[in-house]
Design a protein around this motif. Structure first.
Motif, short mmCIF file in Angstrom:
data_model
loop_
_atom_site.label_atom_id
_atom_site.label_comp_id
_atom_site.label_asym_id
_atom_site.label_seq_id
_atom_site.Cartn_x
_atom_site.Cartn_y
_atom_site.Cartn_z
N ASN A 6 0.82 -1.21 0.00
CA ASN A 6 0.00 0.00 0.00
C ASN A 6 0.85 1.26 0.00
OD1 ASN A 6 -2.36 -1.39 -0.07
ND2 ASN A 6 -2.91 -1.04 2.06
N SER A 7 2.05 1.18 0.54
CA SER A 7 2.91 2.36 0.62
C SER A 7 3.23 2.91 -0.78
CB SER A 7 4.20 2.04 1.37
OG SER A 7 4.91 1.00 0.72
N ALA A 8 3.01 2.14 -1.83
CA ALA A 8 3.22 2.63 -3.19
C ALA A 8 2.24 3.75 -3.53
CB ALA A 8 3.09 1.48 -4.18
N GLU A 18 -0.86 9.96 3.81
CA GLU A 18 -0.66 8.99 4.88
C GLU A 18 -1.94 8.70 5.66
OE1 GLU A 18 2.21 8.30 8.77
OE2 GLU A 18 2.60 9.95 7.40
N ARG A 19 -2.69 9.72 5.99
CA ARG A 19 -3.90 9.53 6.80
C ARG A 19 -4.94 8.67 6.07
NH1 ARG A 19 -7.41 14.44 9.45
NH2 ARG A 19 -8.88 13.11 10.56
N ARG A 20 -5.19 8.99 4.81
CA ARG A 20 -6.19 8.25 4.03
C ARG A 20 -5.72 6.81 3.77
NH1 ARG A 20 -8.71 10.08 -1.76
NH2 ARG A 20 -10.20 8.38 -1.92
N LEU A 21 -4.41 6.65 3.54
CA LEU A 21 -3.86 5.32 3.29
C LEU A 21 -4.01 4.43 4.52
CD1 LEU A 21 -2.34 3.51 1.29
CD2 LEU A 21 -0.23 4.39 2.27
N ARG A 72 -6.22 4.78 6.88
CA ARG A 72 -7.66 4.53 7.08
C ARG A 72 -8.14 3.43 6.13
NH1 ARG A 72 -12.76 7.72 5.30
NH2 ARG A 72 -14.29 6.91 6.77
N GLN A 73 -7.73 3.52 4.89
CA GLN A 73 -8.13 2.51 3.90
C GLN A 73 -7.61 1.13 4.30
OE1 GLN A 73 -7.08 3.39 -0.15
NE2 GLN A 73 -7.40 1.30 -0.81
N THR A 74 -6.39 1.06 4.75
CA THR A 74 -5.80 -0.22 5.18
C THR A 74 -6.55 -0.77 6.39
OG1 THR A 74 -3.63 0.45 4.35
CG2 THR A 74 -3.69 -1.35 5.93
N ARG A 75 -6.87 0.09 7.32
CA ARG A 75 -7.59 -0.34 8.52
C ARG A 75 -9.00 -0.83 8.18
NH1 ARG A 75 -7.83 4.24 10.97
NH2 ARG A 75 -10.03 4.59 10.68
N GLU A 80 -3.27 -4.98 3.01
CA GLU A 80 -1.99 -4.31 3.22
C GLU A 80 -1.10 -4.36 1.99
OE1 GLU A 80 -0.28 -5.98 6.71
OE2 GLU A 80 -1.88 -5.25 8.00
N GLN A 81 -1.39 -5.28 1.09
CA GLN A 81 -0.61 -5.41 -0.13
C GLN A 81 -1.45 -6.08 -1.21
OE1 GLN A 81 2.68 -7.73 1.21
NE2 GLN A 81 1.53 -9.64 1.23
N ARG A 82 -0.99 -5.95 -2.46
CA ARG A 82 -1.71 -6.53 -3.58
C ARG A 82 -0.75 -7.38 -4.40
NH1 ARG A 82 -2.83 -1.72 -2.45
NH2 ARG A 82 -4.88 -0.81 -2.43
#
Length: 71
Positions: free
Chosen positions: A24-26, A33-36, A38-41, A46-48
C-alpha cells in the motif's frame, strides 16, 4: 441455468497468484498517509498481488492446473 450431476466429486484443488507484491505504501503520494492508513484499517488489505506485464489469467490457471496434475 441449473444442472444436477451424480457421481462427481472434487478430488484436488490448487491456486496460483502473481509473484509481484505491491505494498500500500506505493500509493502514499497519491492518497496521503492519513487516508492510506484509514483505507488499510477499513479493508484489511496491506498489499496486492499484481500480474507481470505479459502475464494473463490463463497463465495463472495453467500454473494451478500443473500443480494438480503433478500430485
Amino acid at each position: 441455468m441449473e444442472g444436477r450431476f451424480s457421481n462427481v466429486r472434487i478430488c484436488a484443488m490448487a491456486s496460483a497468484v502473481p509473484t509481484y507484491i505491491e505494498p500500500n505504501s506505493a500509493y502514499l503520494e497519491v492518497l496521503g498517509e492519513r487516508r492510506l492508513k484509514r483505507q488499510t484499517r477499513m479493508t484489511g488489505v496491506e498489499q496486492r498481488r499484481i500480474n507481470d506485464k505479459h502475464q494473463t489469467t490463463a497463465d495463472l490457471c495453467l500454473a494451478a492446473a500443473n500443480k494438480v496434475l503433478e500430485k
